[in-house]
Design an enzyme around this catalytic site. Sequence first.
Site, PDB file in Angstrom:
ATOM      1  N   GLU A   1       0.820  -1.203   0.000  1.00 30.68           N
ATOM      2  CA  GLU A   1       0.000   0.000   0.000  1.00 30.68           C
ATOM      3  C   GLU A   1       0.859   1.260   0.000  1.00 30.68           C
ATOM      4  O   GLU A   1       0.552   2.242  -0.688  1.00 30.68           O
ATOM      5  CB  GLU A   1      -0.944   0.006   1.213  1.00 30.68           C
ATOM      6  CG  GLU A   1      -2.001  -1.079   1.201  1.00 30.68           C
ATOM      7  CD  GLU A   1      -3.122  -0.789   0.202  1.00 30.68           C
ATOM      8  OE1 GLU A   1      -3.170   0.318  -0.348  1.00 30.68           O
ATOM      9  OE2 GLU A   1      -3.949  -1.695  -0.017  1.00 30.68           O
TER      10      GLU A   1
ATOM     11  N   ASP B   1      -4.274  -9.920  -8.507  1.00 30.47           N
ATOM     12  CA  ASP B   1      -4.697  -8.960  -9.525  1.00 30.47           C
ATOM     13  C   ASP B   1      -3.600  -8.051 -10.072  1.00 30.47           C
ATOM     14  O   ASP B   1      -3.267  -8.078 -11.263  1.00 30.47           O
ATOM     15  CB  ASP B   1      -5.858  -8.115  -8.995  1.00 30.47           C
ATOM     16  CG  ASP B   1      -5.586  -7.493  -7.624  1.00 30.47           C
ATOM     17  OD1 ASP B   1      -4.588  -7.853  -6.978  1.00 30.47           O
ATOM     18  OD2 ASP B   1      -6.391  -6.652  -7.188  1.00 30.47           O
TER      19      ASP B   1
ATOM     20  N   GLU C   1     -18.656  -6.745  -2.765  1.00 26.77           N
ATOM     21  CA  GLU C   1     -17.235  -7.081  -2.642  1.00 26.77           C
ATOM     22  C   GLU C   1     -16.963  -8.474  -3.193  1.00 26.77           C
ATOM     23  O   GLU C   1     -15.898  -8.742  -3.733  1.00 26.77           O
ATOM     24  CB  GLU C   1     -16.800  -6.979  -1.180  1.00 26.77           C
ATOM     25  CG  GLU C   1     -15.323  -7.228  -0.928  1.00 26.77           C
ATOM     26  CD  GLU C   1     -14.402  -6.200  -1.565  1.00 26.77           C
ATOM     27  OE1 GLU C   1     -13.178  -6.357  -1.444  1.00 26.77           O
ATOM     28  OE2 GLU C   1     -14.895  -5.240  -2.192  1.00 26.77           O
TER      29      GLU C   1
ATOM     30  N   GLU D   1     -11.879  -0.044  -9.844  1.00 25.17           N
ATOM     31  CA  GLU D   1     -11.505  -0.916 -10.957  1.00 25.17           C
ATOM     32  C   GLU D   1     -12.545  -0.972 -12.073  1.00 25.17           C
ATOM     33  O   GLU D   1     -12.196  -0.956 -13.261  1.00 25.17           O
ATOM     34  CB  GLU D   1     -11.219  -2.335 -10.440  1.00 25.17           C
ATOM     35  CG  GLU D   1      -9.912  -2.495  -9.690  1.00 25.17           C
ATOM     36  CD  GLU D   1      -9.999  -2.063  -8.246  1.00 25.17           C
ATOM     37  OE1 GLU D   1      -8.970  -2.117  -7.555  1.00 25.17           O
ATOM     38  OE2 GLU D   1     -11.108  -1.679  -7.787  1.00 25.17           O
TER      39      GLU D   1
END
Length: 412
Positions: free
Chosen positions: A123, A270, A363, A381
């Site tokens: 992050e 991802d 989610e 996204e």
Amino acid sequence: MNGKSVIVLLLVFSLVEIRSMTTSEKRKCRDKALEMFHHAYNSYMDNAYPADELKPLSCSGRVRGIDVSRGNVDDALGDFSLTLIDTLDTLAVIGEVDEFNRAIQLVIKDVRLDSDMVVSVFETSIRVLGGLLGAHFAAEWLKAQGYSQLAWYNGELVSLAEEIGTRLLPAFDTTTGLPHPRINLRHGMNEPVELRSQIFTCTACAGTHILEFAALSRLTGNVTYETKARHAMEAIWQCREKSHNLVGTTINILNGQWGSKDSGVGAGIDSYYEYCLKAYVLLGDKTYLRRFSKHYDAVRRFVSFGPMLVDVNMNTQRMTKNFMDSLLAFWPGLQVLWGDLDPAIDTHEMLYYVTNRHRFMPEAFTTDFRVHWAHHLLRPEFIESTYFLYKVNLCNRACHYMRAHVRMCCRV
């Protein structure tokens, strides 16, 4: 009316048909998006800055160590005004040059990157390092375009980017080159001692650094950052299931053994795939292009079931879950970059159906499109994929109809 006129009219009608919104409607949507951005940004700046996040119900800043912990979610917080750094380049993109100028001056003056806090390496890399680099490039571009507000700027954000990059580097000192998932901003991997006992990380967490670290190396002349990120990508590639080129979800950073062998394109994997392709786009290194090509073929063979993208065991290729998570909504956009439009459109339509059915994209949702995890985290996204498809379809459909109806073959 002759045949050629009919063909031209068909082409015109086809092109008009895909313009589902008028210019006026698009402007209204744009203005609404800007209003929503300003509402969120101003609320943060007025009620939360310099805290990392705004708590929207109480209209106050979230301070780690004082507010009730949310578990791993708080690993993104490092007492470094995360929301402001994350927003800098958006201010530039939407043309808020005066506020962008003010914001980067606030970051340079106020932000400290040495808090005694354990943060997520992933992050912090994509949001803090990436945010600082994106703002630097935006500032340089605006300055070059003659915006007088930025005449003072002299690369100060690069110094901050170099500092945070350096603070993250000890996480990459492992036997495999795969980074530890967390690090202490002040003490590195030395304190607390339990940091070194965390030996599993997700594939995305380990393989999503090359863009930021390579850019930092190119700006500073210090190749260490790029080298570390390349080694992490190389380690994942070498640990893949070599018969089918699939990767798992979690991996042991000390020996490269897979913890979870679930393989898909959603949570945990991802952005590793995303960075494989985008590393080629940014750096021109065909190594990443070849790797992505092999991974992409594997996903199409074993993970794609029509428009759906499910998790399978990386060794047996048997389905392991009957649900999909919202993070996979980036995939159609990546397929657009790869040039594979038909499956991108199919998956996007499936995601659009799920979003309409439940008002928001859950989610996680099952393969028959029921809610699996009900919360919605405002993820970007799906919007990104929608934008990519919108941009490419105007050109692609025009080319399709030109090829189908206008192109003629000359015969001798």
